[in-house]
Write an enzyme that holds these catalytic residues in place. Structure first.
Site, PDB file in Angstrom:
ATOM      1  N   PRO A   2       0.830  -1.208   0.000  1.00  0.00           N
ATOM      2  CA  PRO A   2       0.000   0.000   0.000  1.00  0.00           C
ATOM      3  C   PRO A   2       0.866   1.260   0.000  1.00  0.00           C
ATOM      4  O   PRO A   2       1.794   1.375   0.790  1.00  0.00           O
ATOM      5  CB  PRO A   2      -0.810  -0.114   1.301  1.00  0.00           C
ATOM      6  CG  PRO A   2      -0.110  -1.119   2.124  1.00  0.00           C
ATOM      7  CD  PRO A   2       0.686  -1.995   1.219  1.00  0.00           C
ATOM      8  N   GLU A   3       0.574   2.149  -0.911  1.00  0.00           N
ATOM      9  CA  GLU A   3       1.311   3.411  -0.992  1.00  0.00           C
ATOM     10  C   GLU A   3       0.455   4.526  -0.408  1.00  0.00           C
ATOM     11  O   GLU A   3      -0.689   4.299  -0.007  1.00  0.00           O
ATOM     12  CB  GLU A   3       1.660   3.705  -2.457  1.00  0.00           C
ATOM     13  CG  GLU A   3       2.589   2.679  -3.085  1.00  0.00           C
ATOM     14  CD  GLU A   3       4.068   3.033  -2.907  1.00  0.00           C
ATOM     15  OE1 GLU A   3       4.370   4.066  -2.290  1.00  0.00           O
ATOM     16  OE2 GLU A   3       4.907   2.256  -3.378  1.00  0.00           O
ATOM     17  N   ARG A 109       1.671 -10.747   5.748  1.00  0.00           N
ATOM     18  CA  ARG A 109       3.122 -10.786   5.969  1.00  0.00           C
ATOM     19  C   ARG A 109       3.526 -10.203   7.321  1.00  0.00           C
ATOM     20  O   ARG A 109       4.698 -10.243   7.692  1.00  0.00           O
ATOM     21  CB  ARG A 109       3.829 -10.073   4.825  1.00  0.00           C
ATOM     22  CG  ARG A 109       3.641 -10.848   3.509  1.00  0.00           C
ATOM     23  CD  ARG A 109       4.340 -10.177   2.359  1.00  0.00           C
ATOM     24  NE  ARG A 109       5.783 -10.170   2.521  1.00  0.00           N
ATOM     25  CZ  ARG A 109       6.604  -9.569   1.683  1.00  0.00           C
ATOM     26  NH1 ARG A 109       6.132  -8.917   0.645  1.00  0.00           N
ATOM     27  NH2 ARG A 109       7.908  -9.585   1.875  1.00  0.00           N
ATOM     28  N   ARG A 151      23.605  18.483  -2.625  1.00  0.00           N
ATOM     29  CA  ARG A 151      23.391  17.036  -2.553  1.00  0.00           C
ATOM     30  C   ARG A 151      23.717  16.400  -3.905  1.00  0.00           C
ATOM     31  O   ARG A 151      23.093  16.716  -4.915  1.00  0.00           O
ATOM     32  CB  ARG A 151      21.929  16.725  -2.191  1.00  0.00           C
ATOM     33  CG  ARG A 151      21.451  17.335  -0.871  1.00  0.00           C
ATOM     34  CD  ARG A 151      22.147  16.726   0.349  1.00  0.00           C
ATOM     35  NE  ARG A 151      22.002  15.272   0.439  1.00  0.00           N
ATOM     36  CZ  ARG A 151      20.950  14.678   0.985  1.00  0.00           C
ATOM     37  NH1 ARG A 151      19.975  15.399   1.499  1.00  0.00           N
ATOM     38  NH2 ARG A 151      20.882  13.362   1.043  1.00  0.00           N
TER      39      ARG A 151
END
Ligand SMILES: [Zn+2]
Length: 270
Positions: A2-3, A109, A151
């Protein structure tokens, strides 16, 4: 997995069933989730009223007045509204009942989480270091640009750094970079402000499209057939290695960055 859009749709699906309702019981059938579920949760929660259901990154926060129940779906979890009396399946590890209905966590899971926190939830160790919400107005091209100064890491990895922006997972990072026409390996510090603004807009648009697609599945929260209901979106690049780009027709390429698969179009993304 699930996002963020699935979690937000879950929040919207649960809210009308849970908000302002009094908790009548908690059943924990398996305590060994990602972290142990607190033993005394039923004693803590029984009789408390759920004031609000919020979301921070991929965490759902049930405000119960004297504390916050923090839920996470992990790798395979789903939350559904079921009749309290409905027999649980083998992966139904947690129920929170409000009268004759319950919100039930199914998690094959067991990477999900059910945690209790007293005090400001934003100070919980799992939440304290999270960056800006990508769907909030605080997430802008300018904040991406500021974070990218100096960065040298690839922009895709910066986009997936939850200390900067919270909850943009692998699927949506790939899709957003495609929409912004930015190669996932581009060093973050090389992106000018204009491209950062294009990328922030692409992240918002990608998530908004997924939310719109998921909105049609809201009614599915009141059923118990066990399907997690993750969205099957039409992706531009994600999981499409070798298939033709939907825009230019060139084959989509797959590379690995930070142990995660990245997909991009060599024609559209520079
Ligand atoms: Zn292309």
């Amino acid at each position: 997995m699930p996002e963020l859009p699935e979690v937000e749709i879950t929040r919207l699906g649960l809210e009308p069933h849970l908000r302002r309702r009094k908790i009548t019981g908690v059943i924990v059938r398996h305590r060994a989730l990602r972290w142990p579920v607190p033993r005394n949760l039923d004693a803590i929660l029984r009789g408390e009223r759920i004031r609000a259901i919020a979301r921070r990154a991929k965490y759902l926060l049930l405000d119960c007045g004297k504390g916050t129940l923090i839920l996470h779906l992990g790798m395979s979890g789903s939350l559904r509204i079921v009749p309290s009396t409905e027999a649980p399946g083998p992966y139904d590890h947690f129920d929170l009942s409000v009268g004759d209905i319950a919100v039930r966590l199914r998690d094959p899971r067991r990477f999900g989480a059910v945690l209790w926190h007293v005090g400001d939830p934003s100070r919980h160790p799992l939440l304290a270091h999270l960056g800006v919400e990508p769907l909030s107005s605080a997430f802008t091209g300018r904040c991406l640009y500021a974070a990218a100064r100096g960065r040298r890491i690839p922009i895709k990895q910066l986009l997936m750094d939850h200390r900067l922006v919270a909850g943009v997972g692998n699927i949506y990072a790939n899709e957003s970079l495609f929409r912004a026409r930015i190669h996932p390996r581009t060093a973050a510090h090389r992106l000018a402000l204009g491209r950062c603004e294009r990328l922030a807009a692409a992240v918002r648009a990608t998530l908004a499209d997924a939310l719109a697609a998921g909105g049609s599945s809201l009614r599915d929260f009141v059923r118990s057939d066990g399907s997690p209901g993750y969205f099957q979106s039409q992706y531009f690049v994600y999981d499409r290695a070798g298939l033709p780009c939907r825009v230019c027709g060139r084959p989509i390429r797959r590379i690995v960055q930070g142990a995660r698969a990245s997909f991009y179009c060599p024609g559209c993304q520079r």
